[in-house]
Write a protein that holds these residues in place. Structure first.
Motif, PDB file in Angstrom:
ATOM      1  N   ARG A   1      -5.714   0.980  -0.012  1.00  0.00           N
ATOM      2  CA  ARG A   1      -4.435   1.255   0.651  1.00  0.00           C
ATOM      3  C   ARG A   1      -4.650   1.791   2.062  1.00  0.00           C
ATOM      4  O   ARG A   1      -3.916   1.429   2.993  1.00  0.00           O
ATOM      5  CB  ARG A   1      -3.600   2.221  -0.186  1.00  0.00           C
ATOM      6  CG  ARG A   1      -3.129   1.585  -1.491  1.00  0.00           C
ATOM      7  CD  ARG A   1      -2.159   2.480  -2.253  1.00  0.00           C
ATOM      8  NE  ARG A   1      -1.721   1.824  -3.479  1.00  0.00           N
ATOM      9  CZ  ARG A   1      -0.541   2.019  -4.047  1.00  0.00           C
ATOM     10  NH1 ARG A   1       0.316   2.872  -3.505  1.00  0.00           N
ATOM     11  NH2 ARG A   1      -0.210   1.393  -5.153  1.00  0.00           N
ATOM     12  N   ALA A   2      -5.643   2.627   2.224  1.00  0.00           N
ATOM     13  CA  ALA A   2      -5.944   3.140   3.565  1.00  0.00           C
ATOM     14  C   ALA A   2      -6.349   1.996   4.493  1.00  0.00           C
ATOM     15  O   ALA A   2      -5.941   1.955   5.667  1.00  0.00           O
ATOM     16  CB  ALA A   2      -7.049   4.184   3.489  1.00  0.00           C
TER      17      ALA A   2
ATOM     18  N   SER B   1      -4.323  -1.147  -6.908  1.00  0.00           N
ATOM     19  CA  SER B   1      -5.131  -0.906  -5.711  1.00  0.00           C
ATOM     20  C   SER B   1      -5.640   0.530  -5.668  1.00  0.00           C
ATOM     21  O   SER B   1      -5.017   1.449  -6.196  1.00  0.00           O
ATOM     22  CB  SER B   1      -4.318  -1.211  -4.453  1.00  0.00           C
ATOM     23  OG  SER B   1      -3.172  -0.382  -4.383  1.00  0.00           O
ATOM     24  N   SER B   2      -6.754   0.713  -5.010  1.00  0.00           N
ATOM     25  CA  SER B   2      -7.362   2.037  -4.875  1.00  0.00           C
ATOM     26  C   SER B   2      -6.841   2.726  -3.614  1.00  0.00           C
ATOM     27  O   SER B   2      -6.254   2.094  -2.732  1.00  0.00           O
ATOM     28  CB  SER B   2      -8.879   1.909  -4.795  1.00  0.00           C
ATOM     29  OG  SER B   2      -9.250   1.265  -3.578  1.00  0.00           O
ATOM     30  N   ASP B   3      -7.095   4.020  -3.509  1.00  0.00           N
ATOM     31  CA  ASP B   3      -6.725   4.760  -2.306  1.00  0.00           C
ATOM     32  C   ASP B   3      -7.428   4.183  -1.087  1.00  0.00           C
ATOM     33  O   ASP B   3      -6.843   4.096  -0.001  1.00  0.00           O
ATOM     34  CB  ASP B   3      -7.077   6.244  -2.456  1.00  0.00           C
ATOM     35  CG  ASP B   3      -6.179   6.963  -3.456  1.00  0.00           C
ATOM     36  OD1 ASP B   3      -5.103   6.419  -3.807  1.00  0.00           O
ATOM     37  OD2 ASP B   3      -6.556   8.075  -3.879  1.00  0.00           O
ATOM     38  N   ASP B   4      -8.687   3.792  -1.249  1.00  0.00           N
ATOM     39  CA  ASP B   4      -9.435   3.218  -0.139  1.00  0.00           C
ATOM     40  C   ASP B   4      -8.830   1.899   0.321  1.00  0.00           C
ATOM     41  O   ASP B   4      -8.729   1.624   1.525  1.00  0.00           O
ATOM     42  CB  ASP B   4     -10.898   3.001  -0.521  1.00  0.00           C
ATOM     43  CG  ASP B   4     -11.683   4.299  -0.583  1.00  0.00           C
ATOM     44  OD1 ASP B   4     -11.179   5.325  -0.059  1.00  0.00           O
ATOM     45  OD2 ASP B   4     -12.799   4.292  -1.144  1.00  0.00           O
TER      46      ASP B   4
ATOM     47  N   PHE C   1       4.424   2.313  -1.483  1.00  0.00           N
ATOM     48  CA  PHE C   1       3.499   1.849  -0.457  1.00  0.00           C
ATOM     49  C   PHE C   1       4.251   1.155   0.672  1.00  0.00           C
ATOM     50  O   PHE C   1       3.812   1.189   1.830  1.00  0.00           O
ATOM     51  CB  PHE C   1       2.432   0.930  -1.055  1.00  0.00           C
ATOM     52  CG  PHE C   1       1.375   0.548  -0.060  1.00  0.00           C
ATOM     53  CD1 PHE C   1       0.543   1.516   0.492  1.00  0.00           C
ATOM     54  CD2 PHE C   1       1.221  -0.762   0.353  1.00  0.00           C
ATOM     55  CE1 PHE C   1      -0.428   1.178   1.436  1.00  0.00           C
ATOM     56  CE2 PHE C   1       0.254  -1.115   1.293  1.00  0.00           C
ATOM     57  CZ  PHE C   1      -0.570  -0.136   1.828  1.00  0.00           C
TER      58      PHE C   1
END
Length: 200
Positions: free
Chosen positions: A184-185, A179-182, A18
């Motif tokens: 991180r976005a 953490s979720s993909d959302d 990340f």
């Protein structure tokens, strides 16, 4: 209008991390904003972090470096308008490659001057602003209550003001491992916003 020159430094060994995503987002954002970007992945380029005995004897006199990569970093950092540092929190410290970068690049004659009349060092960097982007797996409450946020002390109290950076900004993204993909976005959008504000 004169372009802002921004140095962006990544310290994480694993491609696809990340931290790499943050680095890429910030590089892209600042280029889109019209900045002149100097981007360094310290692990990928093999920056040698060990300060040598010889360097401790010569840097105070001239700031000169025989190592071509080290000389490049010193020349670049002296000409920046802003800095961005991207790294994880490892044991309350930056990774060794970044600590070594500070010790070898931010030397007398390049980043600060000693021997002033009042005994206080004078920062030489023209970069008045810096943004530190950290990742962490330590919850915020524990970070502050048990550890006192050592990275804040390192960057905002010990290192950056010493070399002349008066506006130190920092953002911590946590906890990364779950953490979720959302999430991180959203963090990447936040990093881009922080980067754009750095030159605004």
């Amino acid at each position: 209008m004169v372009k802002k020159r921004v140095g962006i430094y990544l310290a994480h060994p694993r491609p696809g991390s990340f931290n790499h995503a943050l680095f890429g987002a910030v590089v892209d954002e600042l280029r889109e904003q019209g900045a002149e970007v100097v981007a360094h992945d310290l692990y990928a380029e093999g920056f040698a972090p060990l300060l040598t005995a010889g360097e401790t004897e010569t840097v105070a006199a001239s700031g000169a470096a025989e190592d071509a990569l080290l000389a490049l970093h010193r020349d670049e950092v002296a000409a920046l308008d802003a800095l961005v540092l991207v790294h994880p929190n490892w044991w309350g410290m930056p990774p060794a490659v970044l600590a070594g970068w500070v010790q070898r690049v931010m030397v007398p004659g390049v980043a600060y001057k000693l021997g002033t009349a009042d005994g206080e060092p004078v920062g030489l960097l023209r970069a008045g602003r810096a943004l530190v982007l950290n990742t962490s797996d330590t919850p915020e409450a524990r970070e502050h209550e048990e550890f006192g946020d050592p990275l804040e002390r390192i960057w905002a109290a010990c290192v950056l003001p010493y070399v002349g950076v008066t506006d130190v900004r920092r953002r911590v993204f946590r906890t990364v491992s779950d953490s979720s993909d959302d999430e991180r976005a959203q963090w990447l959008r936040q990093a881009r916003k922080e980067a754009a504000a750095l030159i605004g």
